[in-house]
Design a protein around this motif. Structure first.
Motif, PDB file in Angstrom:
ATOM      1  N   MET A   1     -43.890 -60.208 -66.463  1.00  0.00           N
ATOM      2  CA  MET A   1     -44.908 -59.515 -65.533  1.00  0.00           C
ATOM      3  C   MET A   1     -44.006 -59.599 -64.315  1.00  0.00           C
ATOM      4  O   MET A   1     -43.813 -58.496 -63.387  1.00  0.00           O
ATOM      5  N   ASP A   2     -43.242 -60.610 -64.075  1.00  0.00           N
ATOM      6  CA  ASP A   2     -42.163 -60.577 -62.788  1.00  0.00           C
ATOM      7  C   ASP A   2     -41.361 -59.286 -62.851  1.00  0.00           C
ATOM      8  O   ASP A   2     -41.415 -58.688 -61.675  1.00  0.00           O
ATOM      9  N   ALA A   3     -40.811 -59.083 -63.968  1.00  0.00           N
ATOM     10  CA  ALA A   3     -39.940 -58.004 -64.135  1.00  0.00           C
ATOM     11  C   ALA A   3     -40.568 -56.668 -63.872  1.00  0.00           C
ATOM     12  O   ALA A   3     -40.067 -55.613 -63.110  1.00  0.00           O
ATOM     13  N   ILE A   4     -41.816 -56.481 -64.386  1.00  0.00           N
ATOM     14  CA  ILE A   4     -42.798 -55.370 -64.324  1.00  0.00           C
ATOM     15  C   ILE A   4     -43.100 -55.164 -62.779  1.00  0.00           C
ATOM     16  O   ILE A   4     -42.682 -53.942 -62.495  1.00  0.00           O
ATOM     17  N   TRP A   5     -43.331 -56.135 -61.982  1.00  0.00           N
ATOM     18  CA  TRP A   5     -43.635 -56.065 -60.623  1.00  0.00           C
ATOM     19  C   TRP A   5     -42.641 -55.575 -59.900  1.00  0.00           C
ATOM     20  O   TRP A   5     -42.368 -54.640 -59.136  1.00  0.00           O
ATOM     21  N   ILE A   6     -41.348 -56.329 -60.221  1.00  0.00           N
ATOM     22  CA  ILE A   6     -39.993 -56.032 -59.387  1.00  0.00           C
ATOM     23  C   ILE A   6     -39.368 -54.605 -59.707  1.00  0.00           C
ATOM     24  O   ILE A   6     -39.299 -53.611 -58.915  1.00  0.00           O
ATOM     25  N   ASP A   7     -39.735 -54.181 -60.842  1.00  0.00           N
ATOM     26  CA  ASP A   7     -39.288 -52.776 -61.526  1.00  0.00           C
ATOM     27  C   ASP A   7     -40.051 -51.722 -60.825  1.00  0.00           C
ATOM     28  O   ASP A   7     -39.618 -50.846 -60.228  1.00  0.00           O
ATOM     29  N   ALA A   8     -41.435 -51.889 -60.634  1.00  0.00           N
ATOM     30  CA  ALA A   8     -42.639 -51.008 -60.146  1.00  0.00           C
ATOM     31  C   ALA A   8     -42.026 -50.921 -58.625  1.00  0.00           C
ATOM     32  O   ALA A   8     -41.854 -49.676 -58.169  1.00  0.00           O
ATOM     33  N   MET A   9     -41.811 -52.068 -57.728  1.00  0.00           N
ATOM     34  CA  MET A   9     -41.475 -52.083 -56.507  1.00  0.00           C
ATOM     35  C   MET A   9     -40.000 -51.199 -55.994  1.00  0.00           C
ATOM     36  O   MET A   9     -40.110 -50.475 -54.901  1.00  0.00           O
ATOM     37  N   THR A  10     -39.217 -51.401 -57.038  1.00  0.00           N
ATOM     38  CA  THR A  10     -38.016 -50.777 -56.661  1.00  0.00           C
ATOM     39  C   THR A  10     -37.864 -49.584 -57.087  1.00  0.00           C
ATOM     40  O   THR A  10     -37.449 -48.321 -56.320  1.00  0.00           O
ATOM     41  N   ARG A  11     -38.655 -48.920 -58.264  1.00  0.00           N
ATOM     42  CA  ARG A  11     -38.844 -47.690 -58.678  1.00  0.00           C
ATOM     43  C   ARG A  11     -39.819 -46.898 -57.250  1.00  0.00           C
ATOM     44  O   ARG A  11     -39.263 -45.493 -57.149  1.00  0.00           O
ATOM     45  N   PHE A  12     -40.716 -47.429 -57.023  1.00  0.00           N
ATOM     46  CA  PHE A  12     -41.397 -46.763 -55.911  1.00  0.00           C
ATOM     47  C   PHE A  12     -40.958 -46.473 -54.756  1.00  0.00           C
ATOM     48  O   PHE A  12     -40.956 -45.277 -54.394  1.00  0.00           O
ATOM     49  N   LYS A  13     -39.906 -47.237 -54.359  1.00  0.00           N
ATOM     50  CA  LYS A  13     -39.062 -47.200 -53.253  1.00  0.00           C
ATOM     51  C   LYS A  13     -38.078 -46.352 -53.261  1.00  0.00           C
ATOM     52  O   LYS A  13     -37.965 -45.368 -52.519  1.00  0.00           O
ATOM     53  N   ALA A  14     -37.363 -46.366 -54.429  1.00  0.00           N
ATOM     54  CA  ALA A  14     -36.275 -45.270 -54.675  1.00  0.00           C
ATOM     55  C   ALA A  14     -36.943 -43.835 -54.708  1.00  0.00           C
ATOM     56  O   ALA A  14     -36.291 -42.806 -54.470  1.00  0.00           O
ATOM     57  N   GLN A  15     -37.936 -43.549 -55.322  1.00  0.00           N
ATOM     58  CA  GLN A  15     -38.753 -42.478 -55.614  1.00  0.00           C
ATOM     59  C   GLN A  15     -39.367 -41.941 -54.509  1.00  0.00           C
ATOM     60  O   GLN A  15     -40.025 -40.846 -54.353  1.00  0.00           O
ATOM     61  N   GLY A  16     -39.489 -42.756 -53.265  1.00  0.00           N
ATOM     62  CA  GLY A  16     -40.102 -42.315 -52.025  1.00  0.00           C
ATOM     63  C   GLY A  16     -41.691 -42.043 -52.120  1.00  0.00           C
ATOM     64  O   GLY A  16     -42.299 -41.252 -51.550  1.00  0.00           O
ATOM     65  N   TYR A  17     -42.264 -42.892 -53.085  1.00  0.00           N
ATOM     66  CA  TYR A  17     -43.703 -42.914 -53.229  1.00  0.00           C
ATOM     67  C   TYR A  17     -44.168 -43.593 -52.153  1.00  0.00           C
ATOM     68  O   TYR A  17     -44.015 -44.709 -51.565  1.00  0.00           O
ATOM     69  N   ARG A  18     -45.417 -42.916 -51.616  1.00  0.00           N
ATOM     70  CA  ARG A  18     -46.069 -43.542 -50.309  1.00  0.00           C
ATOM     71  C   ARG A  18     -47.650 -43.812 -50.797  1.00  0.00           C
ATOM     72  O   ARG A  18     -48.413 -42.573 -50.788  1.00  0.00           O
ATOM     73  N   PRO A  19     -47.853 -44.985 -51.121  1.00  0.00           N
ATOM     74  CA  PRO A  19     -49.167 -45.191 -51.517  1.00  0.00           C
ATOM     75  C   PRO A  19     -50.218 -45.195 -50.368  1.00  0.00           C
ATOM     76  O   PRO A  19     -49.823 -45.249 -49.100  1.00  0.00           O
ATOM     77  N   LYS A  20     -51.483 -44.930 -50.644  1.00  0.00           N
ATOM     78  CA  LYS A  20     -52.474 -45.125 -49.666  1.00  0.00           C
ATOM     79  C   LYS A  20     -52.701 -46.540 -48.844  1.00  0.00           C
ATOM     80  O   LYS A  20     -52.504 -46.500 -47.818  1.00  0.00           O
ATOM     81  N   ARG A  21     -52.851 -47.655 -49.915  1.00  0.00           N
ATOM     82  CA  ARG A  21     -52.850 -48.754 -49.259  1.00  0.00           C
ATOM     83  C   ARG A  21     -51.376 -49.493 -49.691  1.00  0.00           C
ATOM     84  O   ARG A  21     -50.821 -49.318 -50.689  1.00  0.00           O
ATOM     85  N   ALA A  22     -51.004 -50.531 -48.754  1.00  0.00           N
ATOM     86  CA  ALA A  22     -49.665 -50.950 -48.837  1.00  0.00           C
ATOM     87  C   ALA A  22     -49.732 -51.682 -50.233  1.00  0.00           C
ATOM     88  O   ALA A  22     -50.647 -52.191 -50.683  1.00  0.00           O
ATOM     89  N   ILE A  23     -48.548 -51.964 -50.736  1.00  0.00           N
ATOM     90  CA  ILE A  23     -48.284 -52.852 -52.005  1.00  0.00           C
ATOM     91  C   ILE A  23     -47.471 -53.884 -51.500  1.00  0.00           C
ATOM     92  O   ILE A  23     -46.331 -53.599 -51.139  1.00  0.00           O
ATOM     93  N   LYS A  24     -47.958 -55.072 -51.764  1.00  0.00           N
ATOM     94  CA  LYS A  24     -47.057 -56.356 -51.690  1.00  0.00           C
ATOM     95  C   LYS A  24     -46.828 -56.930 -52.713  1.00  0.00           C
ATOM     96  O   LYS A  24     -47.436 -57.056 -53.896  1.00  0.00           O
ATOM     97  N   LEU A  25     -45.662 -57.439 -52.838  1.00  0.00           N
ATOM     98  CA  LEU A  25     -45.085 -58.421 -53.824  1.00  0.00           C
ATOM     99  C   LEU A  25     -44.687 -59.924 -53.336  1.00  0.00           C
ATOM    100  O   LEU A  25     -43.935 -59.973 -52.485  1.00  0.00           O
ATOM    101  N   ALA A  26     -45.442 -60.667 -53.966  1.00  0.00           N
ATOM    102  CA  ALA A  26     -44.947 -62.195 -53.654  1.00  0.00           C
ATOM    103  C   ALA A  26     -44.613 -63.016 -54.902  1.00  0.00           C
ATOM    104  O   ALA A  26     -45.248 -63.101 -55.952  1.00  0.00           O
ATOM    105  N   LEU A  27     -43.209 -63.379 -54.905  1.00  0.00           N
ATOM    106  CA  LEU A  27     -42.798 -64.188 -56.041  1.00  0.00           C
ATOM    107  C   LEU A  27     -42.500 -65.799 -55.352  1.00  0.00           C
ATOM    108  O   LEU A  27     -41.874 -65.744 -54.607  1.00  0.00           O
ATOM    109  N   THR A  28     -43.120 -66.476 -56.137  1.00  0.00           N
ATOM    110  CA  THR A  28     -43.250 -68.051 -55.510  1.00  0.00           C
ATOM    111  C   THR A  28     -42.392 -68.961 -56.669  1.00  0.00           C
ATOM    112  O   THR A  28     -42.315 -68.410 -57.670  1.00  0.00           O
ATOM    113  N   CYS A  29     -42.585 -70.078 -56.152  1.00  0.00           N
ATOM    114  CA  CYS A  29     -42.053 -70.997 -57.060  1.00  0.00           C
ATOM    115  C   CYS A  29     -43.116 -72.437 -57.067  1.00  0.00           C
ATOM    116  O   CYS A  29     -43.951 -72.294 -56.159  1.00  0.00           O
TER     117      CYS A  29
END
Length: 474
Positions: free
Chosen positions: A145-173
C-alpha cells in the motif's frame, strides 16, 4: 538463465484470468508497471525494522522520488524526534483546486516487524518473485500500500492532475512497535495541520481468497479492536537449585499461562461484524459460509459458532482475544527463580473495557500468588468511523469492476492500525479494498511473508482509481 522478472510477473497475472484470456500470449509489463515494481522492490529491500533498519533512510529515498516528480519545498515536510533519528517520516501534499473541500489523507507506516534471516527460507530483505507471489518482509504489511500511495502521488504530479480536494500523503514510523516513538501519534499531537482531512485511507482492508486464488470477498476496514497489554507475574524467595521445591515462580507462571491459553472470551457482535458475517458468508456457499450466515442471524447458535471458530481469523473477529507473547524468568542457572513474568497481548472487542479483560484474566488464573497488571496503552481506544455511503459506495463499484462476484463487506480489524490516532482528533479512518490475502494470513508478522503478484498490480489499479474518485467528489 532465469526468465526476466517482467515476463514472470506477466505470466502470473495472466494465470489469474479466465481460460479464454490465458489462451493468449501473456503481455510483458507496461513501462509504468515496471517502474512501479522497482519502487515496490526499493521499499521492501530497505530494512525498516526497529532493531536493524531505518525509516528515515527509506523516507530519504521517497523524498527523492517525490522531488523528481515535481514536488517542491512547500509540498514536502520531513519530521522526526531528535531522540529517535532513525524513525523519521514524510508528508507530501498535492494541492486541490477547491478552497472549501477538506483534503483526503493517504496514511501508511514504513516500519516492519523484524525478520531474522536464519529463520526464513529466503532473505527477508530481498524481494523474491516466485510461483505467483512476492516474498519479503513488508510485502503485505504494508509496503504494498505504501508503494501504491507513493506511485499515485508521483504519477498525479507528473501528469499535471489537479484534484478538487488536496491529497495528502503521510508515511510514518513506529506502528509496529519496538520504540516509544510513533509517527502518526506525533503528527496528531504536534502537527495536526499536516494531516487534517475529511477522512483517511489506511491499512486494514483488502480481500480474501478461497485459498486457491479466487477472491471471494473484498473488505472495507471500518473500526478495529483496542490493543491492551498485561503483565502476568509471580515472585518467590528463591534459593539454591540443589534443593528444589514445588513452590517455583516459573512453574506457577507456566500454570497461569496454561489457564490463559484455555480462556475463550464470549462471543460478541457489532453492526459491522454482523454485516460482515452475513455478506461474507453468503458469498462463500460452503458449510463455513452457511454457518457464518446462521451466526449473523442468531449469535446464540452454538453449532454455527463451533464451525466458524475453526477459522482462526473469524474466531478472533467474534470476541476479545488474549495471548502470551513474551516471557522472562529466573536470575541464575544455579538458583531457584525469584521472579517470572509474561506479557499478555489482548485485542479488546469494541465496547468492552480494559479493566474487565484484566479481571477476566485474573479470574481464569485463580491464583493469589500471580498478579495481573495493566501496562501502558498503545494509544487511545478506537472510535469506529461511520458507514458513510460516500466512502463505501465508490469502493463497492470498483470492487465489482476489478473483482466481479466478490462482495464488499465492512470489516472490523482484529489487528491494530494508526487510524486510532487520527480518529482521536476527528479524522475518520478507513481501510479500503484493493489487495487481498489467503486464509492463512500470508505470513504477515511471521515467516516468509508474501503477497500475490496479482494482488499488487490489481490493487494498484483499484486504489489509484478510488483515490481520484474521492479527491474529485464534492
Amino acid at each position: 538463465m532465469r526468465p526476466s522478472t517482467k515476463f514472470l510477473t506477466a505470466f502470473a497475472l495472466a494465470a489469474a484470468l479466465p481460460a479464454a484470456a490465458r489462451a493468449q500470449t501473456p503481455a510483458p509489463l507496461r513501462p509504468d508497471q515496471t517502474a512501479f515494481r522497482a519502487l515496490y522492490q526499493e521499499l521492501v529491500e530497505t530494512d525498516t525494522s526497529a532493531t536493524t533498519g531505518s525509516c528515515t533512510a527509506l523516507a530519504d529515498k521517497i523524498e527523492a522520488r517525490l522531488r523528481q516528480a515535481g514536488y517542491g519545498d512547500g509540498q514536502i515536510t520531513r519530521f522526526a524526534d531528535p531522540n529517535y533519528p532513525k524513525e523519521g517520516g514524510i508528508v507530501a501534499v498535492l494541492p486541490g483546486t477547491s478552497k472549501t473541500l477538506k483534503p483526503l489523507l493517504l496514511l501508511g507506516h514504513l516500519d516492519v516487524v523484524v525478520a531474522k534471516r536464519e529463520d526464513w527460507t529466503r532473505d527477508p530483505y530481498k524481494l523474491v518473485e516466485e510461483n505467483g507471489y512476492f516474498y519479503g518482509r513488508g510485502t503485505a504489511d504494508m509496503k504494498a500500500m505504501d508503494a501504491i500511495w507513493i506511485d499515485a502521488m508521483t504519477r498525479f504530479k507528473a501528469q499535471g492532475y489537479r484534484p478538487k480536494r488536496a491529497i495528502k500523503l503521510a508515511l510514518t514510523c513506529g506502528e509496529e512497535g519496538g520504540s516509544p516513538f510513533n509517527g502518526a501519534e506525533w503528527l496528531t499531537k504536534n502537527r495536526p495541520d499536516l494531516v487534517a482531512a475529511e477522512f483517511a485511507l489506511n491499512e486494514g482492508g483488502g480481500g480474501r481468497t478461497d485459498g486457491k486464488g479466487k477472491v471471494v470477498t473484498a473488505s472495507m476496514h471500518v473500526g478495529e479492536k483496542a490493543v491492551a497489554q498485561f503483565r502476568v507475574e509471580t515472585t518467590n524467595p528463591g534459593g539454591h537449585s540443589s534443593v528444589p521445591v514445588r513452590d517455583n515462580a516459573i512453574y506457577e507462571l507456566a500454570d497461569a499461562l496454561t489457564r490463559i491459553r484455555d480462556l475463550d472470551f464470549p462471543l460478541q457482535m457489532s453492526p459491522t461484524t454482523q454485516a460482515f458475517f452475513a455478506r461474507a458468508g453468503a458469498a462463500r456457499g460452503d458449510d463455513l459460509g452457511k454457518a457464518m450466515v446462521a451466526l449473523s442471524k442468531d449469535p446464540t447458535d452454538k453449532a454455527a459458532e463451533a464451525i466458524v471458530n475453526t477459522d482462526r481469523s473469524y474466531h478472533s473477529m467474534l470476541r476479545t482475544t488474549c495471548v502470551a507473547t513474551t516471557l522472562t524468568g529466573g536470575h541464575a542457572d544455579n538458583a531457584l527463580p525469584q521472579r517470572a513474568s509474561a506479557n499478555i497481548n489482548c485485542r479488546v472487542f469494541p465496547g468492552e473495557t480494559v479493566e474487565s479483560v484484566r479481571a477476566a484474566l485474573a479470574a481464569a488464573i485463580n491464583d493469589p500468588k500471580v498478579t495481573v497488571t495493566t501496562r501502558p496503552m498503545r494509544g487511545p481506544l478506537a472510535q469506529p468511523p461511520p458507514l458513510d455511503p460516500k466512502v463505501i459506495g465508490p469502493a463497492e463499484k470498483l470492487v465489482a469492476k476489478y473483482y466481479p462476484g466478490a462482495p464488499l463487506v465492512p470489516t472490523m480489524s482484529t489487528g491494530a492500525t494508526d487510524g486510532i490516532f487520527l480518529e482521536a482528533i476527528g479524522i475518520p479512518s478507513y481501510g479500503p479494498p484493493g489487495t487481498f490475502s489467503d486464509p492463512d494470513g500470508n505470513g504477515t508478522h511471521g515467516l516468509n511473508e508474501r503477497l500475490a503478484v496479482r494482488a499488487l498490480y490489481t490493487g494498484r489499479e483499484l486504489l489509484t482509481e478510488l483515490v481520484k474518485i474521492y479527491a474529485d467528489a464534492d
